[in-house]
Write a protein that holds these residues in place. Structure first.
Motif, mmCIF file in Angstrom:
data_model
loop_
_atom_site.group_PDB
_atom_site.id
_atom_site.type_symbol
_atom_site.label_atom_id
_atom_site.label_comp_id
_atom_site.label_asym_id
_atom_site.label_seq_id
_atom_site.Cartn_x
_atom_site.Cartn_y
_atom_site.Cartn_z
ATOM 1 N N ASP A 61 0.822 -1.211 0.000
ATOM 2 C CA ASP A 61 0.000 0.000 0.000
ATOM 3 C C ASP A 61 0.858 1.265 0.000
ATOM 4 O OD1 ASP A 61 -2.275 -1.573 0.078
ATOM 5 O OD2 ASP A 61 -2.450 -1.505 2.266
ATOM 6 N N VAL A 62 2.010 1.220 0.678
ATOM 7 C CA VAL A 62 2.850 2.409 0.818
ATOM 8 C C VAL A 62 3.728 2.645 -0.410
ATOM 9 C CG1 VAL A 62 4.790 3.399 2.116
ATOM 10 C CG2 VAL A 62 2.870 2.358 3.338
ATOM 11 N N THR A 63 4.247 1.577 -0.982
ATOM 12 C CA THR A 63 5.265 1.720 -2.038
ATOM 13 C C THR A 63 4.702 1.972 -3.427
ATOM 14 O OG1 THR A 63 5.324 -0.695 -2.255
ATOM 15 C CG2 THR A 63 6.974 0.325 -0.832
ATOM 16 N N GLY A 64 3.471 1.559 -3.703
ATOM 17 C CA GLY A 64 2.910 1.772 -5.035
ATOM 18 C C GLY A 64 3.701 1.025 -6.104
ATOM 19 N N LEU A 65 4.073 1.738 -7.165
ATOM 20 C CA LEU A 65 4.822 1.112 -8.259
ATOM 21 C C LEU A 65 6.204 0.646 -7.820
ATOM 22 C CD1 LEU A 65 3.972 3.343 -11.375
ATOM 23 C CD2 LEU A 65 3.343 0.952 -11.003
ATOM 24 N N TRP A 66 6.745 1.287 -6.772
ATOM 25 C CA TRP A 66 8.060 0.892 -6.277
ATOM 26 C C TRP A 66 8.044 -0.528 -5.692
ATOM 27 C CZ3 TRP A 66 12.278 3.256 -7.680
ATOM 28 C CH2 TRP A 66 12.232 4.612 -8.026
ATOM 29 N N PHE A 67 6.836 -1.063 -5.496
ATOM 30 C CA PHE A 67 6.725 -2.425 -4.986
ATOM 31 C C PHE A 67 7.389 -3.433 -5.926
ATOM 32 C CE2 PHE A 67 4.532 -6.516 -4.457
ATOM 33 C CZ PHE A 67 4.679 -6.712 -3.096
ATOM 34 N N ILE A 68 7.537 -3.055 -7.181
ATOM 35 C CA ILE A 68 8.191 -3.940 -8.164
ATOM 36 C C ILE A 68 9.563 -4.395 -7.675
ATOM 37 C CG2 ILE A 68 9.203 -3.997 -10.491
ATOM 38 C CD1 ILE A 68 6.900 -2.232 -11.409
ATOM 39 N N LEU A 69 10.233 -3.561 -6.874
ATOM 40 C CA LEU A 69 11.584 -3.891 -6.394
ATOM 41 C C LEU A 69 11.580 -4.769 -5.146
ATOM 42 C CD1 LEU A 69 13.212 -0.343 -6.752
ATOM 43 C CD2 LEU A 69 13.320 -2.244 -8.383
ATOM 44 N N ILE A 70 10.449 -4.831 -4.448
ATOM 45 C CA ILE A 70 10.406 -5.519 -3.154
ATOM 46 C C ILE A 70 10.505 -7.050 -3.273
ATOM 47 C CG2 ILE A 70 9.090 -5.867 -1.029
ATOM 48 C CD1 ILE A 70 10.259 -3.063 -1.332
ATOM 49 N N PRO A 71 9.631 -7.711 -4.038
ATOM 50 C CA PRO A 71 9.701 -9.180 -4.101
ATOM 51 C C PRO A 71 11.057 -9.742 -4.526
ATOM 52 C CG PRO A 71 7.599 -8.446 -4.937
ATOM 53 C CD PRO A 71 8.431 -7.216 -4.753
ATOM 54 N N PRO A 72 11.713 -9.181 -5.581
ATOM 55 C CA PRO A 72 13.023 -9.745 -5.944
ATOM 56 C C PRO A 72 14.024 -9.725 -4.786
ATOM 57 C CG PRO A 72 12.237 -8.312 -7.687
ATOM 58 C CD PRO A 72 11.311 -8.125 -6.528
ATOM 59 N N VAL A 73 14.025 -8.634 -4.023
ATOM 60 C CA VAL A 73 14.974 -8.520 -2.908
ATOM 61 C C VAL A 73 14.690 -9.579 -1.844
ATOM 62 C CG1 VAL A 73 15.745 -7.056 -1.002
ATOM 63 C CG2 VAL A 73 15.389 -6.061 -3.281
ATOM 64 N N PHE A 74 13.429 -9.697 -1.439
ATOM 65 C CA PHE A 74 13.083 -10.647 -0.383
ATOM 66 C C PHE A 74 13.131 -12.089 -0.877
ATOM 67 C CE2 PHE A 74 11.619 -6.834 1.716
ATOM 68 C CZ PHE A 74 11.862 -7.106 3.060
ATOM 69 N N PHE A 75 12.809 -12.314 -2.145
ATOM 70 C CA PHE A 75 12.918 -13.668 -2.699
ATOM 71 C C PHE A 75 14.375 -14.130 -2.688
ATOM 72 C CE2 PHE A 75 8.849 -14.108 -5.495
ATOM 73 C CZ PHE A 75 8.071 -13.802 -4.397
ATOM 74 N N VAL A 76 15.280 -13.221 -3.032
ATOM 75 C CA VAL A 76 16.711 -13.569 -3.030
ATOM 76 C C VAL A 76 17.175 -13.856 -1.604
ATOM 77 C CG1 VAL A 76 19.028 -12.629 -3.354
ATOM 78 C CG2 VAL A 76 17.317 -12.375 -5.158
#
Length: 449
Positions: A61-76
């Motif tokens: 909800d907070v990051t909006g389009l920037w959320f695109i960067l979140i899953p790759p980081v946490f998945f790694v």
């Protein structure tokens, strides 16, 4: 003289009986202890998992389009934790437990240690939590089984007060306790290990498992309360005139979930061919970005294990859309592809329920929330090839006994369709690969010796 003999006889018989009771108590005590520890760990893990889900939603909800960067980081992060510290903590955990049960009576402690233990518990929890914070469509149910199996394995390792005669049966008790704690479904836990895991161990699968499940179930309810995993949806009872509708909905759910499980098998095969750290890292990052793009540009329904989706479909008049199905299918597949820890039990329930709801609405069937439960039962049977477990779990999650016959029919359809397409369930497929890999390692070690 006769009196003293009689007294001695009574004394001897009493001593023998006390000794038998003591032996029986000591045989059951490790089941009680391991079941209690499992309940405490499983409920703590459930609460931590729930916190991670809410945090993930806030991040989205907070990051909006920037959320695109979140899953790759946490998945790694999730994958690296597994890759570096406990490679067998990856994925669901149920196949690893199946292998451990098969090898428990053999002298292969190094193999068992790689499948169950302290390191597995720690890495399994941390890796799955990281995956969920990153939005991953994974569940805690499969991981809970491997964690509970690890707890029972450790109790078996350190217990010195009595002999645990059958280690395989003891691990089966761990699996039953884990599932009972994860879903608050004690009957489902027992049925699942009998139907899916026990196989050749049925003769030794008796009182100990029941005691372990009772202990784990009581303590879980003391902590979490007498809750239902999916609440009390309002569903119609069995109607003979709607029988064909039950079968059609179950057929669609079974087909789509079977297609999903086949895609997971392809992911497992492909990841198995990757050797270098860089190639695995690239695959994980790619899966993370594909997941991000799907969530941001298709639907956020693909986030998390999917319980929120099921609650929406069961307790409101909303019906699932085709987008919901695509999001749940791709979200779960991309998440599983990252190589970290995380189960597919809950995502399958969400996918199957969404399929049931969508096709019931599209074909203008008036089944309401019952279509969701039918899809869940058919989907779970397609995943596990365990139809009895599937409808019993859904029954215990919702307490909707009036839906028992539609759920039974759905489970039979799900099992039949999946078996027609593939003789091996997804868990059997993965466990067979693990067995081959471990036997290769053992063979190399023996030849080197």
């Amino acid at each position: 003289m006769e009196f003293s003999k009689s007294t001695q006889t009574i004394y001897d018989e009493s001593s023998k009986k006390i000794s038998e009771i003591k032996g029986y108590f000591l045989r059951l005590l490790p089941f009680w202890i391991a079941g209690a520890i499992t309940a405490l760990v499983a409920t703590g893990y459930a609460q931590l998992f729930s916190w991670a889900e809410h945090l993930s939603q806030k991040i989205y909800d907070v990051t909006g389009l920037w959320f695109i960067l979140i899953p790759p980081v946490f998945f790694v992060l999730s994958w690296v934790l597994v890759e570096k510290f406990a490679p067998r903590a990856n994925g669901s955990g149920i196949p690893q437990l199946m292998v451990a049960v098969d090898l428990a009576e053999q002298k292969q402690s190094s193999v068992i240690k790689s499948l169950l233990g302290w390191r597995i518990i720690i890495v399994k929890v941390l890796s799955s939590i990281l995956g969920v914070i990153g939005g991953g469509a994974i569940g805690r149910e499969g991981p809970t089984l491997q964690i509970s199996g690890s707890i029972f394995h450790l109790v078996n390792k350190y217990w010195k007060f009595s002999e645990i005669q059958n280690r395989s049966a003891f691990l089966l008790a761990g699996a039953a306790s884990g599932l009972a704690s994860a879903f608050n479904t004690p009957l489902g836990g027992i049925v699942y290990v009998v139907e899916e895991l026990a196989k050749s161990h049925l003769n030794s699968f008796r009182t100990g498992v029941l005691h372990a499940v009772i202990c784990a179930g009581i303590i879980s309810q003391m902590i979490m309360g007498s809750y239902l995993y999916l609440g009390y949806p309002k569903v119609a009872g069995f109607s003979f005139s709607q029988l064909w509708q039950y079968l059609v909905v179950a057929l669609f759910a079974a087909l789509i979930v079977t297609l999903f499980t086949q895609s997971l098998k392809a992911v497992v095969i492909y990841r198995g061919k990757l050797v270098s750290f860089k190639s695995k890292l690239f695959f994980t990052v790619t899966a993370g970005f594909l997941f991000s793009l799907m969530v941001v540009f298709i639907s956020k329904t693909g986030l998390g294990p999917g319980q929120e989706t099921l609650n929406r479909l069961l307790f409101s008049e909303q019906m699932a859309s085709l987008t919901d199905i695509v999001a749940r299918f791709l979200g779960s597949a991309f998440t599983y592809a990252n190589g970290g820890a995380g189960g597919v039990f809950a995502p399958i329930l969400s996918l199957g329920g969404s399929v049931g709801s969508f096709f019931s609405s599209a074909l203008e069937f008036e089944l309401g929330p019952l279509s969701v439960l039918i899809g869940m039962s058919a989907g779970l049977a397609a995943l596990t090839h365990s139809p009895l477990t599937s409808f019993i779990l859904i029954l215990e999650m919702t307490d909707r006994h009036r839906a028992i016959f539609p759920l039974m029919l759905a489970a039979i359809v799900g099992h039949g369709v999946s078996r027609w397409i593939s003789q091996q369930s997804f868990y059997e497929f993965v466990s067979e690969r693990i067995l081959k890999e471990t036997s290769t390692v053992v063979g190399k070690n023996e030849s080197s010796d």
